[in-house]
Scaffold this active site. Sequence first.
Site, PDB file in Angstrom:
ATOM      1  N   LYS A 138      53.278  30.464  26.027  1.00 45.86           N
ATOM      2  CA  LYS A 138      51.929  30.736  25.524  1.00 45.86           C
ATOM      3  C   LYS A 138      51.623  32.229  25.584  1.00 45.86           C
ATOM      4  O   LYS A 138      51.115  32.812  24.627  1.00 45.86           O
ATOM      5  CB  LYS A 138      50.910  29.963  26.378  1.00 45.86           C
ATOM      6  CG  LYS A 138      49.477  30.431  26.186  1.00 45.86           C
ATOM      7  CD  LYS A 138      48.507  29.737  27.129  1.00 45.86           C
ATOM      8  CE  LYS A 138      48.422  30.270  28.524  1.00 45.86           C
ATOM      9  NZ  LYS A 138      47.519  31.432  28.729  1.00 45.86           N
ATOM     10  N   ASN A 139      51.929  32.844  26.727  1.00 44.65           N
ATOM     11  CA  ASN A 139      51.523  34.242  26.898  1.00 44.65           C
ATOM     12  C   ASN A 139      52.425  35.231  26.155  1.00 44.65           C
ATOM     13  O   ASN A 139      52.175  36.440  26.176  1.00 44.65           O
ATOM     14  CB  ASN A 139      51.426  34.595  28.389  1.00 44.65           C
ATOM     15  CG  ASN A 139      50.207  33.929  29.023  1.00 44.65           C
ATOM     16  OD1 ASN A 139      49.334  33.415  28.312  1.00 44.65           O
ATOM     17  ND2 ASN A 139      50.159  33.920  30.346  1.00 44.65           N
ATOM     18  N   ARG A 173      37.927  39.860  35.029  1.00 45.18           N
ATOM     19  CA  ARG A 173      39.097  40.178  34.196  1.00 45.18           C
ATOM     20  C   ARG A 173      38.764  41.483  33.486  1.00 45.18           C
ATOM     21  O   ARG A 173      38.223  41.486  32.391  1.00 45.18           O
ATOM     22  CB  ARG A 173      39.354  39.059  33.180  1.00 45.18           C
ATOM     23  CG  ARG A 173      39.541  37.681  33.771  1.00 45.18           C
ATOM     24  CD  ARG A 173      40.910  37.464  34.329  1.00 45.18           C
ATOM     25  NE  ARG A 173      41.969  37.492  33.338  1.00 45.18           N
ATOM     26  CZ  ARG A 173      42.413  36.439  32.678  1.00 45.18           C
ATOM     27  NH1 ARG A 173      41.874  35.283  32.868  1.00 45.18           N
ATOM     28  NH2 ARG A 173      43.410  36.561  31.811  1.00 45.18           N
ATOM     29  N   ASP A 230      50.143  32.930  38.304  1.00 47.33           N
ATOM     30  CA  ASP A 230      49.957  31.713  37.497  1.00 47.33           C
ATOM     31  C   ASP A 230      50.684  30.496  38.082  1.00 47.33           C
ATOM     32  O   ASP A 230      50.588  29.390  37.539  1.00 47.33           O
ATOM     33  CB  ASP A 230      50.441  31.945  36.053  1.00 47.33           C
ATOM     34  CG  ASP A 230      49.573  32.940  35.309  1.00 47.33           C
ATOM     35  OD1 ASP A 230      48.439  33.195  35.752  1.00 47.33           O
ATOM     36  OD2 ASP A 230      50.025  33.474  34.276  1.00 47.33           O
ATOM     37  N   ARG A 243      44.888  23.791  27.195  1.00 49.21           N
ATOM     38  CA  ARG A 243      44.899  25.207  26.791  1.00 49.21           C
ATOM     39  C   ARG A 243      46.300  25.805  26.888  1.00 49.21           C
ATOM     40  O   ARG A 243      46.632  26.707  26.115  1.00 49.21           O
ATOM     41  CB  ARG A 243      43.986  26.028  27.705  1.00 49.21           C
ATOM     42  CG  ARG A 243      42.524  25.908  27.404  1.00 49.21           C
ATOM     43  CD  ARG A 243      41.746  26.817  28.337  1.00 49.21           C
ATOM     44  NE  ARG A 243      42.329  28.144  28.343  1.00 49.21           N
ATOM     45  CZ  ARG A 243      42.297  28.989  29.367  1.00 49.21           C
ATOM     46  NH1 ARG A 243      41.696  28.673  30.481  1.00 49.21           N
ATOM     47  NH2 ARG A 243      42.862  30.170  29.283  1.00 49.21           N
TER      48      ARG A 243
HETATM   49  N1  EPU Z   1      42.843  44.922  35.371  1.00 47.05           N
HETATM   50  C1  EPU Z   1      42.003  46.019  35.451  1.00 47.05           C
HETATM   51  N2  EPU Z   1      41.744  46.716  34.308  1.00 47.05           N
HETATM   52  C2  EPU Z   1      42.301  46.376  33.113  1.00 47.05           C
HETATM   53  C3  EPU Z   1      43.169  45.286  33.027  1.00 47.05           C
HETATM   54  C4  EPU Z   1      43.418  44.559  34.200  1.00 47.05           C
HETATM   55  O1  EPU Z   1      41.489  46.351  36.525  1.00 47.05           O
HETATM   56  O2  EPU Z   1      42.021  47.048  32.100  1.00 47.05           O
HETATM   57  C5  EPU Z   1      43.083  44.105  36.563  1.00 47.05           C
HETATM   58  C6  EPU Z   1      42.523  42.680  36.367  1.00 47.05           C
HETATM   59  O3  EPU Z   1      41.135  42.612  36.671  1.00 47.05           O
HETATM   60  C7  EPU Z   1      43.404  41.865  37.291  1.00 47.05           C
HETATM   61  C8  EPU Z   1      44.763  42.595  37.220  1.00 47.05           C
HETATM   62  O4  EPU Z   1      44.475  43.908  36.723  1.00 47.05           O
HETATM   63  O5  EPU Z   1      42.910  41.949  38.606  1.00 47.05           O
HETATM   64  C9  EPU Z   1      45.803  41.943  36.346  1.00 47.05           C
HETATM   65  O6  EPU Z   1      45.258  41.709  35.061  1.00 47.05           O
HETATM   66  P1  EPU Z   1      46.118  41.654  33.730  1.00 47.05           P
HETATM   67  O7  EPU Z   1      45.474  42.560  32.733  1.00 47.05           O
HETATM   68  O8  EPU Z   1      47.569  41.849  34.011  1.00 47.05           O
HETATM   69  O9  EPU Z   1      45.875  40.152  33.286  1.00 47.05           O
HETATM   70  P2  EPU Z   1      45.714  39.674  31.795  1.00 47.05           P
HETATM   71  O10 EPU Z   1      46.557  40.521  30.944  1.00 47.05           O
HETATM   72  O11 EPU Z   1      44.273  39.527  31.481  1.00 47.05           O
HETATM   73  C10 EPU Z   1      47.732  38.021  31.755  1.00 47.05           C
HETATM   74  C11 EPU Z   1      47.928  36.562  31.483  1.00 47.05           C
HETATM   75  C12 EPU Z   1      47.324  35.741  32.615  1.00 47.05           C
HETATM   76  C13 EPU Z   1      48.013  36.148  33.918  1.00 47.05           C
HETATM   77  C14 EPU Z   1      47.867  37.652  34.147  1.00 47.05           C
HETATM   78  C15 EPU Z   1      48.617  38.162  35.365  1.00 47.05           C
HETATM   79  C16 EPU Z   1      47.928  36.500  29.070  1.00 47.05           C
HETATM   80  C17 EPU Z   1      47.254  36.105  27.807  1.00 47.05           C
HETATM   81  N3  EPU Z   1      47.294  36.226  30.213  1.00 47.05           N
HETATM   82  O12 EPU Z   1      46.307  38.206  31.853  1.00 47.05           O
HETATM   83  O13 EPU Z   1      47.633  34.386  32.332  1.00 47.05           O
HETATM   84  O14 EPU Z   1      47.436  35.457  35.007  1.00 47.05           O
HETATM   85  O15 EPU Z   1      48.371  38.370  32.985  1.00 47.05           O
HETATM   86  O16 EPU Z   1      49.960  37.878  35.282  1.00 47.05           O
HETATM   87  O17 EPU Z   1      49.032  37.041  29.037  1.00 47.05           O
HETATM   88  C18 EPU Z   1      47.346  32.039  32.443  1.00 47.05           C
HETATM   89  O18 EPU Z   1      48.227  31.919  31.583  1.00 47.05           O
HETATM   90  O19 EPU Z   1      46.897  31.051  33.092  1.00 47.05           O
HETATM   91  C19 EPU Z   1      46.795  33.358  32.724  1.00 47.05           C
HETATM   92  C20 EPU Z   1      45.599  33.535  33.324  1.00 47.05           C
END
Ligand code: EPU
Length: 425
Positions: free
Chosen positions: A26-27, A125, A309, A401
């Site tokens: 998915k991701n 997030r 995850d 989802r």
């Molecule tokens: N963060 C910041 N600033 C940013 C971006 C992130 O402070 O601009 C912080 C976030 O608040 C968090 C950490 O960095 O504490 C990690 O966030 P990240 O941006 O890596 O998460 P994401 O990209 O929003 C993806 C996956 C999530 C997975 C996380 C961590 C996708 C679509 N989603 O989210 O997947 O948990 O990386 O590996 O790729 C899931 O599939 O259930 C899921 C939540």
Amino acid sequence: MNTANMKIHIRGKQNLSGTVRISGAKNAALPELAATILGSSGVELHGAPLVEDVRVMIEALRNIGACTRVDGNRIGIKIPEIKSDLVPREIVQTSRASILMLGPLLARHGHARISRPGGCAIGERKIDFHLEGLCQMGAQIVEDKDHISGRVDTRLRAIHFRFPGKSVTGTENLLMAAVLADGTTVLENCALEPEVGDLIDLLARMGADIQGKGTGTLVVKGKTSLSGAEHWVIPDRIEMGTYVIAGGFAGNEIVVENARPEFIGHLLDILKRVGVKIETSGDSIRVSSGGRLYPVDVETEPFPGFATDLQAQLTTLLTQAEGVSRITETIFDNRFKHTVELQKMGADIIIDRNTAVIRGKTALTGREIAATDLRASAALVLGGLIADGETVVDNAYQLLRGYENMPQKLEQLGAEVRLVGGSHG
Ligand code: EPU
């Protein structure tokens, strides 16, 4: 199908045995669908999982002008012309991945309005790294309570940007913006998750020039246009990890196929310490319960560490280990809601700041409980499979989802798991 009010009914004390095949990630599919915005000639994705978050992204692409064709797990997307820059709230309210459309829309179209998704069940997030990088590339970003809007007068320009912290979608968003920017972009401290590597492979097939795959530094030579491409999505490492954890409960023996053991190396090491029997061979992982399970202390980390995850699902397994385990969550600030539901089933779990302290072994009893987020839903299904009696998990939409055909896959392994409710319309 209307998925509101659907519930998952699970008959307890079911042993799992047999083979399960892992779907596409998915991701990886989500950023790859967003990447289709970057070119006008069309992208063909093979092996994409048909889960609700993917359907939402396809709907959001249709809304900006994409012609789409879904044929089994093959998705064809072609966007000859961007007809709208709006990603509306009613389409994206259940999935936060819509932010991945911001970089590509600015790069190809020069403006974008992404509706803010609702609050997130697993904590704050943030997207400040995404927005900071895009601003440095020349975009003007305006945020109000409903939208994140961006505009760029000419073409995005290349930047040298160091991510202040690791971000998976942040890396993907800036990468997709950089492939059409003017000049050579250097991105440092990039996320190393396999899904980022898979996006790089798709972008390269579309004609992008990206060096540094698999490292923290990506160097992107911007192009003026990208071509069409055909791409095979990598297997889903979180689905893989979930079934491997399922195989670790007493009496189970599962062969996980279409697996990539190197994607979940850290989890496999943890499970071996817990006492689970694991054999890997090529793209399959054979997992069986080793009888007694032992407690462990682990913490979540960015890849290649133990994935956040998979934290909820491991928690359920550790309720069956004899002794005190500790899981520390370092990525998200509110990702323990599943523990409240597991406690209703009889688990002994205390939350101490960002650590779950799990005392085992405890018998679990079937109850009506609620899935608060996607991975919590999988943890509760695992709990239901070992519980005494029937478990009903409310808010089944969360499972749909991100897990393709999970009830059907569990039934093939000998379980009795049914989706109940919802209506066609
Ligand atoms: N963060 C910041 N600033 C940013 C971006 C992130 O402070 O601009 C912080 C976030 O608040 C968090 C950490 O960095 O504490 C990690 O966030 P990240 O941006 O890596 O998460 P994401 O990209 O929003 C993806 C996956 C999530 C997975 C996380 C961590 C996708 C679509 N989603 O989210 O997947 O948990 O990386 O590996 O790729 C899931 O599939 O259930 C899921 C939540």
